[in-house]
Each structure stands twice: as C-alpha cells, then as structure tokens.
Design an enzyme around this catalytic site. Structure first.
Site, PDB file in Angstrom:
ATOM      1  N   ARG A 443       0.833  -1.209   0.000  1.00 35.07           N
ATOM      2  CA  ARG A 443       0.000   0.000   0.000  1.00 35.07           C
ATOM      3  C   ARG A 443       0.869   1.261   0.000  1.00 35.07           C
ATOM      4  O   ARG A 443       0.569   2.242   0.675  1.00 35.07           O
ATOM      5  CB  ARG A 443      -0.928   0.017   1.221  1.00 35.07           C
ATOM      6  N   ASP A 534      -7.443 -11.771  16.283  1.00 40.25           N
ATOM      7  CA  ASP A 534      -6.989 -12.934  17.051  1.00 40.25           C
ATOM      8  C   ASP A 534      -7.085 -12.630  18.537  1.00 40.25           C
ATOM      9  O   ASP A 534      -7.265 -11.477  18.938  1.00 40.25           O
ATOM     10  CB  ASP A 534      -5.551 -13.307  16.643  1.00 40.25           C
ATOM     11  N   GLU A 614     -35.158   6.985   5.211  1.00 40.95           N
ATOM     12  CA  GLU A 614     -33.957   6.245   5.629  1.00 40.95           C
ATOM     13  C   GLU A 614     -33.490   6.713   7.005  1.00 40.95           C
ATOM     14  O   GLU A 614     -33.068   5.908   7.839  1.00 40.95           O
ATOM     15  CB  GLU A 614     -32.847   6.435   4.596  1.00 40.95           C
TER      16      GLU A 614
HETATM   17  C1  DGJ Z   1      -7.976   0.135   6.323  1.00 42.34           C
HETATM   18  C2  DGJ Z   1      -9.136   0.046   7.255  1.00 42.34           C
HETATM   19  O1  DGJ Z   1      -9.580  -1.265   7.324  1.00 42.34           O
HETATM   20  C3  DGJ Z   1     -10.220   0.992   6.834  1.00 42.34           C
HETATM   21  O2  DGJ Z   1     -11.336   0.859   7.651  1.00 42.34           O
HETATM   22  C4  DGJ Z   1      -9.683   2.388   6.877  1.00 42.34           C
HETATM   23  O3  DGJ Z   1      -9.396   2.754   8.192  1.00 42.34           O
HETATM   24  C5  DGJ Z   1      -8.439   2.495   6.009  1.00 42.34           C
HETATM   25  N1  DGJ Z   1      -7.475   1.478   6.342  1.00 42.34           N
HETATM   26  C6  DGJ Z   1      -7.800   3.838   6.135  1.00 42.34           C
HETATM   27  O4  DGJ Z   1      -6.622   3.914   5.465  1.00 42.34           O
END
Ligand code: DGJ
Length: 730
Positions: A443, A534, A614
């Site tokens: 990422r 976990d 909603e």
């Molecule tokens: C991954 C998380 O699972 C999401 O919920 C969010 O917080 C993003 N990261 C933010 O970068």
C-alpha cells in the site's frame, strides 16, 4: 478442578463438562492420556497400547523392551530427534550443533489463579476463578528446563496453556521451534475446521476430514493474517451445532503462526500450534527464559454451539479489558467510506451533526487527518494534525463534536511509515529492511522496526501528544500491510531469527502502554479489516474491525465464521451506503442494520445523503440496538443456519442468560419465485417458559419453538431481513 494422583504421577484437569489428563510414566516420559467428556478419576493410560513395531525406536532406558517407543505413544509435549518422528513441539540447537530434545518429567507445582505472561496477552483471573498446574520437564544433557503451564477455568470448559523454556546450562542454546500447544489423540477419524480466505473475506469456514500426513494452516506475513486464523477445531466427523465432540484450539498471538495436524502411521493424530518456525530462532544464554504465547482450548462434547458459547463467555469475562467498565459502548459513525481522504473540519462536523441527530454517540475521524496525508502514498509516521484540513487542530475540532453530545475517536497506523514523510527523511534506517536490498512496499508504505524500543518510544511520544491534546474516547489502531524484508539493525546476524517475534512483542508493548496511560480509551484493532483478528489483539483491543467488506451479505459469512471462537461484541460491524463500495451490491437498509447490529455497531456513510425515510429507519436501528444491547453483546449466541449451506437465509439468535429474552435475526440471501414456507427451530430457550413474540399476541412455549419451530417466510424482495424478539411472560 485439578486432581493429583502423586503415587501414580497422574494429573487430571476437570472442567464442568470435560476432563484432560496426563501421566509421567516409568521412564519419566509425560504421556497425554485423555481429553474429552468429563469422567471421574481414573488413570486413562490403560488406553495406550504398546507393541513391538519396526522402525519405531526404543529409548535407551527401555533396554530390550521393544514394545516401548515414543513414536507411537501420545506425548504431552513432543520432542525431536530421539525417537518420535511425528510433529515436534520443540526444536533445540545446542552449542555442539545437535538438534535433539529429550524431555523427562521432573516435578510439578500448583498455583492459585491464572499464571501471568510478561509482555504477552492472556486470559486473566482472580485467585478464585482459575487454578494452575505447572509441570516441569528437563532435558538433562542440554540443561534445559521446560515448564508447561495449564490454567483451568472450570465453568467455561477452558484450559489455557503456555510453555517457558529456561536455559540452565552455561552454553548458549538456540530455540528453533517452541509450540504453545501439543495435543495427541488416539484417533484420527476426525474433521479439521479452519477459517480462511483473503482480505475482504476473512474467516470463511472450511471443513474436511483428516488425511494421512500433515495438514496445516498458518501465516508468515508477520500478522495472524486475513488468509488463516489462529483458531481451529478438530471434531467428530458427524459433529454439528448440537452434537458431537469438538476440540477448539486458539492461539493468542498476532504474528506468524502455524497450526499443523498430523495423522500418523497407526491412525493417531497430533495437533501442534504455536509461533511459525519460519525464520524463528531464539538464542538463550545461561539463565535466559523464553515464554511461548498462550493457547486456549475448549472441548465440547455437545457440538460447536456449546464450544463457541464457552469461548464467548470466557473471552468476554477473562480476556477483554473493558475501558468503559460495563457501561454500554457508544454507537459510532466513521467517516472513511463517506469521505476517504477528502475532508476538512467543517465536513467532519457536518457528518457528525447528521449522526448525532439520529442518536449516534461517537464520531470517529479515520485516515487522512495528519501530516501530508492526502492519499495513501504519504504522511504515515508524522502524527501531527494537518492544520490546513483542521485549523486549530484537535483542540478546535473536538469541542465542536463534543458540543453535540458526541464522543470523539481517532484513527492511527503507528507501525507504518511512508517514504514521503518527515519521519522517514530523518530515520530511513528505522524501517524493516535488509542491508543492500530496497524493501518491498505494501500500500505504498514501509514497516517500522517495532522490535526496537527507540522506534516505539518515538512513535509513542507522538501518539501521546495527540491523545492528550483533546478529549478522545476511542482509537482505531490500523495496520495495512504484511511484513517483508524482516531484518533489524538493532540485532546481530545471529539474532535475526528473533525479529518477527520481537516485532509482535513491540506491538503488544505499545498497546499495553496505551492501555495503562489511557485506560478510558476504547481501542479498536484493525488490519485492513480483519487481518489481525486474534485472541492476542483482543486483550488490548476489545473490538476489532471485522473486515473491510461492509456488504451485509458477504458479512454473513465473515461474521458467521468469526463467531465460532470470538463473541459478537468483538466484531466491528458498520452499516454502509449502497451500492456497496466493495462489491456494488444493493441491499435494504434494514438488512444492513440487522447484520451490523450483531457486532460492535456503527455507521460508515454520509448520513446527510439519506432520505427522511432512511433517517427514520436509522434512528429505529440505533434505538433498537440500544434497547437490545445486553442481549446482543452478552447474550448466548446460537447459529440457527449456515451461510455456507444451501439455505436461502442465514439466521442466528441471542438469548439472555436467564433465558427470558431472545432476539432472532434472519437475512435472506436469495429469493425464489415460489418461496418456501420455512420453519425455524429456535435454540437455547427454556422449554417450560411461555414466550410472547413482540408485535403479536401469540404465545408459544419454549419447547414448541425449539421442537416444532416458528414459521417464517420470505417477502419478494432482494435480501429481505427481519428480527423476532421474544420475551417470556410470567
Ligand atoms: C484500512 C481500514 O480497514 C479501513 O477501515 C480504513 O481505516 C483504512 N485502512 C484507512 O486507510
């Protein structure tokens, strides 16, 4: 209850419904003699058969007795290189280069309460709630002592275990494997159930028969992983929710792990679970001790349902540490799927205002509030508020949220750094990397070397500045990549096999510091969704974001699999917008509410975009969640049908401890032109009670609802869902 027969050196651990037994035999080998339904005291070693089998060596003390071999007898903690060729629990490399471990019984001690593990997560108890047996084994030639710890939580059928390895010799030893749990069975006619899949689809149940050889799941990603969970079940081939013997084994560890089962030549089987041996090697000098992470076993003679409920009760009472001390946790709204990185203070306040008007109580500001974080390629590591987005910082923003009567929560990803950050420009050497190699990105980010205290201290100082700058009630601790290039500049070449484990200990260390310094802050764990769901993390983060897949129908499978070990209150679950961000599916708002409500409930959408109808539905959901909070969080959980089987619907039920209330949730995941008339047989009710179904005048006895069932039918509507609330009448 722990029963000792000192004369015959038999150790029996009784729980409410089960019995576990081991015995030191004539050669001081610690045999595992029994685990199963509760049986009163006897020596089960009579079940163990010995015979002269070729290619099964005999230890030297056995002399000419060829009937005795470690290779066929059930071991309590299996050794290596001395005659048992099945899966080893321990592997040692001694100073002379040998790889043998030969452990013999030395003694035992009893302790009140539960043992504690320094620096590692574990179940906890008062002195009266558990008792502990420590069995001492020794490898005399290696001068290595092993202490096997067992704590018995009787009413939960829970036995926790750990192992301490102590180098009592003068020479260095290297520990190449140290399982937390070894469990031998005199049978192999069992199914193995594991919980697997991938990011956005975690903990899907997979069941199959044991086969000859070794079957294993695990992780070498440095996290317990989305792909496999450190919880497995061995069970009778015909075991189901209500019947059959099942053995749950849970590892309270958040890093590399391995669970392997071996069916051996004479159709016995062995389950070994612990830290993954890949790149694991701990050096112990004279007097040094290594403690393995905790494993927790629940055996249920009555199917999966009982096993899960026992885990749930024990986890809720003896593993989670509740920052709100029993008070209801707030319903939250998180801005991630509403804004991603694109927000400023006014936008956040606007989102919060909409939420607050609907009864939502906690506003969580997700990723993007700090440093240069406008996309996921920059900013991680610089935990200072971005004043362009949030002028005046948290000091200005938080009171605006709090003035609406809401609590405030914040997102952080402490273990990570982007190359495009101030931190990286000053400390490029702080990332996990191998000299001479450019580390892989995940990422777009690199992993900080959390095995190093100086790195952790620096991050913690930054975190404290943020957490102390405003009234913060909640922290989402995220972690968004697997570990690669695992090498630490702080350790010698010989000690690099310690880095993966020291990294996990580092994460635990920082979480524990947070817990101590900010006991009122609820920390929600997250790892790109449920990549680190976990028992280890649950000790520090009593709820964990279950998955980044917020689609209500996919969540049925994710939450179903998760429920086999982990209680509903631990599963972060949010209602999000449709079409769903992950898979584009359109589900009714009510369905999304019902699915998310069986977890740590919240919303993750721009509520300002909702219609008036909603909004009324959301308000109704929030009210309903608050009304049924105790039932949803602390009720006994019954799976009524499986999303992995051929039902048109998934149903589950929560029942109060006194059986006077129950909430049944039903979600259809497909429609038929001529829908079936389904009958749902409820569970866990008191057969003699009369229950009124909310919204109707009809009364039904518990016996009727459980035996003949309750008639349900589907509306001709995609992903139709409903709940049934039952209350016992006097
Ligand atoms: C991954 C998380 O699972 C999401 O919920 C969010 O917080 C993003 N990261 C933010 O970068």
């Amino acid at each position: 209850m722990i029963v000792l027969d000192q004369e015959n050196r038999v150790f029996t651990l009784h729980t409410l419904n089960t019995t576990y037994q081991m015995k030191a035999d004539q050669y001081n080998v610690l045999l595992h003699t029994y685990y199963g339904s509760r049986l009163e005291d006897c020596d089960f070693s009579a079940l163990i058969r010995c015979d002269d089998r070729s290619f099964t060596p005999n230890p030297s003390e056995a002399g000419n007795n060829r009937n005795y071999s470690l290779d066929v007898m059930p071991q309590e903690y299996s050794t290596c290189g001395v005659g048992d060729f099945r899966l080893p629990a321990i592997e040692l490399e001694l100073a002379n280069g040998s790889h043998t471990a030969d452990l013999r019984y030395e003694g035992f001690r009893l302790e009140k309460g539960k043992y504690t593990l320094e620096g590692l997560p574990g179940f906890y108890s008062t002195e009266d709630e558990a008792e502990t047996l420590v069995i001492i084994l020794k490898d005399i030639a290696a001068q290595v002592v092993l202490e096997l710890y067992y704590s018995v939580f009787e009413i939960y059928d829970l036995i926790t275990r750990t192992v301490r390895v102590i180098n009592q010799g003068t020479e260095e030893i290297r520990l190449c494997r140290c399982a937390s749990l070894c469990l031998d069975y005199l049978r192999s006619d069992m199914d193995l159930i594991t919980f697997n899949a991938h990011n956005l689809m975690e903990r899907c149940l997979d069941r199959g028969p044991l086969r000859s050889g070794i079957q294993s799941v695990g992780s070498v990603r440095g996290i317990s992983s989305h792909q496999h969970n450190p919880f497995v079940i061995l069970c009778d081939r015909d075991a189901n929710e209500e019947m059959g013997m099942c053995y749950g084994a849970m590892l309270l560890y958040s890093g590399n792990f391995e669970m392997a089962v071996e069916c051996s030549q004479y159709e016995n089987s062995r389950l070994v679970m612990g830290i993954h041996p890949y790149h694991f090697c701990f050096t112990l000098t004279q007097g040094q001790v290594f403690t393995a992470p905790e494993a927790a076993m629940v055996c249920s003679p009555n199917g999966f349902g009982q096993m899960s409920r026992q885990y749930h009760r024990a986890i809720r009472k003896h593993l989670l540490r509740d920052p709100y001390e029993g008070r209801r946790k707030p319903v939250l709204v998180n801005n991630w799927e509403a804004t991603y990185f694109d927000f400023n203070a006014d936008r956040l306040v606007g989102l919060a205002r909409e939420a607050s008007a609907l009864g939502i109580e906690l506003f969580v500001m997700d990723d993007g509030w700090f440093g240069s974080r406008n996309n996921d390629n920059s900013g991680l590591g610089d935990w200072q508020v971005n004043l362009e987005k949030l002028p005046g910082g948290l000091e200005a923003l938080v009171p605006r949220i709090k003035n609406m009567g809401m609590k405030f929560g914040i997102w952080m990803e402490p273990e990570m750094v982007n190359e495009d950050s101030h931190l990286y420009s000053v400390h490029p050497d702080w990332v996990l990397h191998v000299p001479g190699r450019a580390p892989s990105r995940g990422r777009g980010q690199l992993v900080l070397d959390f095995s190093r205290k100086d790195v952790r201290d620096h991050i913690y100082e930054q975190m404290k500045e943020v957490l102390s700058s405003a009234d913060i009630s909640y922290l989402k601790w995220d972690m968004n990549r697997s570990l690669t290039d695992v090498w630490s500049a702080a350790l010698t070449a010989r000690s690099q096999g310690e880095v993966y484990h020291r990294y996990v200990l580092g994460v635990y260390d920082l979480l524990e510091r947070l817990h101590c310094d900010y006991p009122h802050i609820l920390i929600e764990g997250c790892c790109g969704g449920g990549g680190r769901f976990d028992g280890g993390m649950l000790y520090y983060t009593p709820q964990i974001w279950c998955s980044d897949d917020t689609d209500a129908i996919d969540r049925l499978r994710i939450q179903y699999g998760t429920s086999f070990c982990y209680p509903a209150c631990t599963m972060g679950a949010h209602v999000s917008a449709v079409p769903n961000e992950q898979n584009g599916r359109i589900t009714p708002l009510k369905t999304r509410g019902i699915t998310a409500m069986s977890g740590a409930f919240g919303y993750e959408m721009d509520l300002g975009k909702c219609t008036a109808v909603e909004k009324m539905e959301i308000q109704r959901q929030v009210d309903s969640y608050k009304t049924h909070y105790d039932l949803l969080h602390d009720g006994d959980y019954y799976r009524l049908s499986s999303p992995f089987q051929d039902n048109a619907y998934t149903a589950w039920e929560q029942v109060s401890a006194d059986q006077r209330e129950a909430l049944v949730s039903v979600v259809y995941d497909r429609i038929g032109a001529a829908p079936l008339f389904d009958t749902l047989r409820l569970k866990g009710l008191n057969p003699t009670f009369q229950y009124r179904i909310e919204g109707t005048d009809s009364l039904h006895s518990g016996e009727e609802l459980m035996r003949s069932g309750y008639s349900i039918s589907q509306k001709q509507e995609d992903y139709f869902a409903f709940q049934i609330f039952l209350r016992a009448v006097e």
